[in-house]
Scaffold this active site. Structure first.
Site, PDB file in Angstrom:
ATOM      1  N   THR A  27      -7.930   2.752  -5.918  1.00  0.00           N
ATOM      2  CA  THR A  27      -6.772   3.573  -5.566  1.00  0.00           C
ATOM      3  C   THR A  27      -5.468   2.796  -5.682  1.00  0.00           C
ATOM      4  OG1 THR A  27      -8.089   4.928  -4.061  1.00  0.00           O
ATOM      5  CG2 THR A  27      -5.702   4.912  -3.716  1.00  0.00           C
ATOM      6  N   GLN A  28      -5.450   1.577  -5.162  1.00  0.00           N
ATOM      7  CA  GLN A  28      -4.213   0.808  -5.193  1.00  0.00           C
ATOM      8  C   GLN A  28      -3.843   0.406  -6.609  1.00  0.00           C
ATOM      9  OE1 GLN A  28      -0.877   0.021  -3.605  1.00  0.00           O
ATOM     10  NE2 GLN A  28      -2.527   0.795  -2.337  1.00  0.00           N
TER      11      GLN A  28
ATOM     12  N   ARG B 206       2.662   3.195   1.178  1.00  0.00           N
ATOM     13  CA  ARG B 206       3.638   2.166   1.542  1.00  0.00           C
ATOM     14  C   ARG B 206       3.327   0.845   0.845  1.00  0.00           C
ATOM     15  NH1 ARG B 206       0.647  -2.144   3.903  1.00  0.00           N
ATOM     16  NH2 ARG B 206       0.475  -1.977   6.185  1.00  0.00           N
TER      17      ARG B 206
ATOM     18  N   LYS C 151      -0.850   1.544  13.835  1.00  0.00           N
ATOM     19  CA  LYS C 151      -1.604   1.990  12.663  1.00  0.00           C
ATOM     20  C   LYS C 151      -3.005   1.404  12.700  1.00  0.00           C
ATOM     21  CE  LYS C 151      -2.128  -0.029   8.941  1.00  0.00           C
ATOM     22  NZ  LYS C 151      -1.338   0.082   7.718  1.00  0.00           N
TER      23      LYS C 151
END
Length: 313
Positions: free
Chosen positions: A138-139, A111, A67
């Site tokens: 966003t988080q 995730r 990733k």
């Protein structure tokens, strides 16, 4: 080799139980069944940003995953998203490339939010009366959304450096079923017994003398050695300190800063997978202070990538 773009990936995510997938991944990791090398990292000063390369495999599985994900937090000034990235999937037996998931860091965001939900499921007090969100990005949005199915509480407080961003956060989360008020950091910390910190702060935001008995804090912003959101003394006074990966958290995140300050010893930290499986004790009463340090582990990327690929097949 197939290449999947963001719209396809989002469609594939619909209906997937990522909380359970994360739980299973953390358990396998803590059992020693996952190979995860140290994080590859690029840190940029001007403009400030970081790139993480996380990779690994679950033993006797079908694939391994690499990733690449970045965060450039001034991108909003350019009209660009702050995050980018992709998942590269290979056959574990031959090394042959299978797929590229050009997710633009969306899978990393999902995730991470799912991991926050896992932590709340196993460590939050049973009587959550108000959720505190530190940050407005966003988080911060996803963490609150993922908590909806985990804790029986729709009241929240939010703090952000930018007042307009905080106001917009309240309006957006109202459409998700939450009642959210803006406040300062001290009032948020004293008022909320489930707190999630989601910022790229490099100096502590929450102070130890603000923490109330029974509080759980999920700290997920400090994922590089230079970041810190919690006063190290908070970990010192906690009854339970949980790391998503002890080996990773002793080098980065809140655990690393607390170790540097001499506030805790490595032996004071338990691993999330062991708490989930019951091999380590997590919260045992509603009066305890619990802390979870989430630095992001490659097994999470493996789990979400596998789930999406199965859905795309």
């Amino acid at each position: 080799m197939k290449v999947y773009e963001l719209d396809q990936i989002k469609d594939a995510l619909a209906g997937l139980d990522m909380v359970t997938a994360m739980e299973e991944g953390f358990i396998e990791y803590s059992k020693g069944n996952v190979v995860v090398p140290p994080v590859g990292e690029l840190i940029f000063d001007e403009p400030p940003g970081d790139v993480h390369i996380k990779y690994g495999y679950i033993k006797n599985d079908d694939v391994y995953v690499i990733k690449i994900a970045s965060g450039f937090f001034k991108n909003t000034e350019l009209g660009l998203p702050s995050s980018q990235g992709m998942m590269l999937v290979f056959d574990q037996r031959s090394g042959q490339p299978i797929a590229v998931l050009h997710d633009e860091a969306h899978l990393t965001n999902i995730r991470t939010a799912a991991a926050g939900a896992v932590v709340a499921k196993h460590l939050a007090p049973g009587n959550v009366h108000c959720i505190g969100i530190v940050g407005t990005g966003t988080q911060a949005r996803l963490q609150l959304e993922f908590l909806k199915d985990i804790v029986d509480c729709n009241d929240a407080m939010v703090w952000g450096r930018n007042e307009n961003h905080a106001d917009n956060y309240c309006k957006e989360m109202k459409t998700k079923g939450f009642t959210v008020k803006t406040t300062d950091l001290e009032k948020l910390t004293r008022s909320c017994n489930l707190i999630v910190t989601t910022t790229p702060a490099t100096d502590p935001l929450l102070q130890a003398n603000w923490i109330q008995p029974g509080t759980h804090i999920t700290a997920m912003g400090s994922d590089t050695p230079g970041k810190q959101e919690l006063d190290a003394a908070i970990l010192q006074q906690a009854d339970v300190v949980v790391a998503d990966s002890i080996s990773q958290c002793v080098e980065r995140g809140e655990v690393a800063k607390a170790l540097e300050a001499g506030a805790i010893c490595e032996e004071d930290v338990v691993e999330l997978g062991n708490v989930i499986s019951g091999d380590s004790v997590g919260r045992s009463s509603n009066d305890q202070i619990t802390i979870a340090d989430l630095t992001g582990v490659a097994v999470q990327d493996i789990q979400i990538t596998k789930a999406v690929l199965r859905s795309l097949a």
